[in-house]
Design a protein around this motif. Sequence first.
Motif, short mmCIF file in Angstrom:
data_model
loop_
_atom_site.label_atom_id
_atom_site.label_comp_id
_atom_site.label_asym_id
_atom_site.label_seq_id
_atom_site.Cartn_x
_atom_site.Cartn_y
_atom_site.Cartn_z
N LYS A 357 -21.30 -51.37 34.89
CA LYS A 357 -22.44 -52.24 34.60
C LYS A 357 -22.59 -53.28 35.71
O LYS A 357 -21.62 -53.64 36.38
CB LYS A 357 -22.25 -52.95 33.26
CG LYS A 357 -21.91 -52.03 32.09
CD LYS A 357 -23.06 -51.11 31.75
CE LYS A 357 -22.72 -50.24 30.54
NZ LYS A 357 -23.82 -49.30 30.20
N LEU A 358 -23.81 -53.76 35.89
CA LEU A 358 -24.10 -54.79 36.89
C LEU A 358 -24.84 -55.95 36.24
O LEU A 358 -25.48 -55.79 35.19
CB LEU A 358 -24.95 -54.21 38.03
CG LEU A 358 -24.32 -53.10 38.87
CD1 LEU A 358 -25.32 -52.59 39.90
CD2 LEU A 358 -23.05 -53.59 39.56
N ASN A 359 -24.74 -57.10 36.87
CA ASN A 359 -25.45 -58.28 36.40
C ASN A 359 -26.90 -58.20 36.87
O ASN A 359 -27.17 -58.24 38.06
CB ASN A 359 -24.78 -59.54 36.96
CG ASN A 359 -25.44 -60.81 36.44
OD1 ASN A 359 -26.43 -60.77 35.71
ND2 ASN A 359 -24.88 -61.95 36.80
N PRO A 360 -27.86 -58.07 35.93
CA PRO A 360 -29.26 -57.92 36.35
C PRO A 360 -29.81 -59.13 37.10
O PRO A 360 -30.76 -59.01 37.87
CB PRO A 360 -30.00 -57.70 35.02
CG PRO A 360 -29.11 -58.28 33.98
CD PRO A 360 -27.71 -58.06 34.47
N GLU A 361 -29.23 -60.32 36.89
CA GLU A 361 -29.70 -61.50 37.61
C GLU A 361 -29.38 -61.42 39.09
O GLU A 361 -30.06 -62.02 39.91
CB GLU A 361 -29.07 -62.76 37.00
CG GLU A 361 -29.51 -63.04 35.57
CD GLU A 361 -28.93 -64.34 35.04
OE1 GLU A 361 -28.25 -65.04 35.83
OE2 GLU A 361 -29.15 -64.65 33.86
N SER A 362 -28.34 -60.66 39.43
CA SER A 362 -27.94 -60.53 40.83
C SER A 362 -28.41 -59.23 41.46
O SER A 362 -28.76 -59.19 42.64
CB SER A 362 -26.40 -60.61 40.96
OG SER A 362 -25.92 -61.84 40.45
#
Length: 411
Positions: A357-362
């Motif tokens: 998973k990835l941080n959508p804000e970044s």
Amino acid sequence: MNLEHFIAKRLITAKDHKSSISAPIIKIAIIAIALGVIMMMVSIATGIGLQQKIRQKVAAFNGHIIISNFNGNESDVSTEPVSTNQKFYPKFKNIEGISYIQAVATKAGMIRTESAFEGIVFKGLGKDYHWDNLKEYLVQGRIPNLKSELNNEILISQYLSNRLNLKLGESFNTFFMKDGENKLPNSRRFTIVGIYNSGLQEFDSSYIIGDIRHIQKMNKWQSNEVGSFEVFINDFTKIEEKGEEIYGETSSVLNSQTIVKKFNYIFDWLKLFDTNIFIILIIMIIVSTINMVVALLVLILERTQMIGILKSMGANNWSIRKIFLYNALYLIARGLFWGNIIGLGLLLIQKHFGIIKLNPESYYVTVAPVDINILYFVILNIGTVLICLFVLLIPSFIITKISPAKSIRFD
């Protein structure tokens, strides 16, 4: 293949490496190549996958090329109407590679609930809108029905619905400012029929999506007046070229702008991934090559007596060097085989199960996307083999310095 060449090759590739000094070094070299290939495959697939996914998301909300009035081109809100009576609408006849065109309009407003309020941009869509771009991001409900009479159905982002505590099927009031001072705002009560989540917070935090006729009525536009046109092309790599062609085909009062220019900060950031991929490729190839050089040198030193015997039998330096290069190719192939198997397996797991998973804000996405392009992997493998063999020509040159008389006595 002559006799000494055949005998030497059998000696080099024999299984007695397992009990020799070179055995652990050879294993390390194979593992290094496999790990290098895995890292290169993952970096290429995830880097290109992330670029494509973000480009796809930006285009889903804006098209690839935006046509609007010069006065309204710089703003996210439609201020000047554009007539749909254009020679390029609904289809460009003189430009190849255009997928389709759709008319849209936007208007700034504010959602007010009992407990909160939020500034938004209402994006109005017409009957010609292609919903395939947004359906992928629909997490609840359905798309609004724009083909019937004017209605109050809208899509809202999951981000806004959470901030405003709104659920599917609920209604809310939205206020839109009128031009001029001391005028009461336009009020609309919309009903949520669908909730989307694109992962691009820049759009999720602003856009609600509904019928363009609301904006036409509030702005007192005619039914053939819209805010802008969104143009979609077949090949994104030609976006600059198509942007110039479209600019030349539109009238002097209209401007066209590609999403690469409008959202240059996003696409400049995406270009950094090309640099990152290139650096990873260089580092991994260097590491793999160094390990292969060490393994080849050890093999040569271990087989010094054999080299002397072959030379005394009349074998020339190049034929002996080829024997060791063939063996190096065999080791490289083993490393590539396991690297490709493991690397492709990891990418398929990520593609189908989305474990990372990835941080959508970044990163603008919630799951690390991968693009499995077999052509890229084939080029990667061929390039790795050629570079490694080319570099290995240097250490193999040591064979020419080995004297048959001294090497036969070498122990």
